[in-house]
Structure formats: structure tokens, C-alpha cells
Write a protein that holds these residues in place. Structure first.
Motif, PDB file in Angstrom:
ATOM      1  N   HIS A  29      -0.867   9.790   9.085  1.00  0.00           N
ATOM      2  CA  HIS A  29      -0.443   9.132   7.717  1.00  0.00           C
ATOM      3  C   HIS A  29      -0.786   7.783   8.365  1.00  0.00           C
ATOM      4  O   HIS A  29      -0.620   6.812   9.168  1.00  0.00           O
ATOM      5  CB  HIS A  29       1.080   9.836   8.219  1.00  0.00           C
ATOM      6  N   HIS A  30      -1.359   6.878   7.260  1.00  0.00           N
ATOM      7  CA  HIS A  30      -1.095   5.958   6.907  1.00  0.00           C
ATOM      8  C   HIS A  30      -0.042   5.278   6.462  1.00  0.00           C
ATOM      9  O   HIS A  30       0.379   5.404   5.621  1.00  0.00           O
ATOM     10  CB  HIS A  30      -2.553   5.501   5.378  1.00  0.00           C
ATOM     11  N   THR A  32       1.975   2.746   4.878  1.00  0.00           N
ATOM     12  CA  THR A  32       1.783   1.702   3.794  1.00  0.00           C
ATOM     13  C   THR A  32       2.514   0.189   4.033  1.00  0.00           C
ATOM     14  O   THR A  32       2.058  -0.199   2.887  1.00  0.00           O
ATOM     15  CB  THR A  32       2.400   2.442   2.971  1.00  0.00           C
ATOM     16  N   LYS A  42      -3.466   2.068   0.461  1.00  0.00           N
ATOM     17  CA  LYS A  42      -3.791   2.641   1.783  1.00  0.00           C
ATOM     18  C   LYS A  42      -4.341   1.574   2.593  1.00  0.00           C
ATOM     19  O   LYS A  42      -5.203   1.118   2.061  1.00  0.00           O
ATOM     20  CB  LYS A  42      -4.761   3.868   1.926  1.00  0.00           C
ATOM     21  N   ASP A  45      -8.079   2.417   8.324  1.00  0.00           N
ATOM     22  CA  ASP A  45      -8.108   3.878   9.880  1.00  0.00           C
ATOM     23  C   ASP A  45      -7.410   3.766  10.972  1.00  0.00           C
ATOM     24  O   ASP A  45      -6.506   4.137  11.104  1.00  0.00           O
ATOM     25  CB  ASP A  45      -9.014   4.724   8.975  1.00  0.00           C
TER      26      ASP A  45
END
Length: 66
Positions: A29-30, A32, A42, A45
Motif C-alpha cells: 500500500h502506497h 498518500t 501515488k 515505492d
């Protein structure tokens, strides 16, 4: 420009869910709220946490914000 790293995302999915600790169907889950003025963008990573689908849905809806 966002930094993407498929190997890192695969590694994150090997950990249990950060919220409920299950090890089933883990997703990366990125986060935010990392980039200024980027709530709908987004993140890179490097800013991901392992979450199961149920916890990811709760986080995305604001129920269990991490």
C-alpha cells in the motif's frame, strides 16, 4: 518523477499486514501523505506498507488511517 521498484514491492508483500498481522493476500500500500500537495498522487515505492485487502480498504476509506 516517481521512483518505482518491482523487487522492493515484491519484498514488502512477503511481510504480514502492518495492521492486523495476517499473512494472507498481502499488498504493498502506497502512503498518500508523503509528497506535499500530493494527496491523490501515488508516492514512490520506498513509501509502502504491507496491508491485507480488508485493512487496505479501511485505510483508503479513512477508518484505520495509518
Amino acid at each position: 518523477m516517481a521512483i518505482r521498484n518491482a523487487k522492493h514491492l515484491k519484498n514488502v508483500r512477503e511481510y504480514p499486514c502492518s495492521y492486523c498481522r495476517t499473512d494472507q493476500d498481502i499488498q504493498a500500500h502506497h502512503l498518500t501523505h508523503i509528497k506535499p500537495n500530493g494527496m491523490s498522487m501515488k508516492s514512490d515505492d520506498c513509501w509502502v506498507v504491507p496491508l491485507c485487502p480488508m485493512c487496505m480498504e479501511n485505510v483508503d476509506s479513512g477508518e484505520n488511517a495509518t
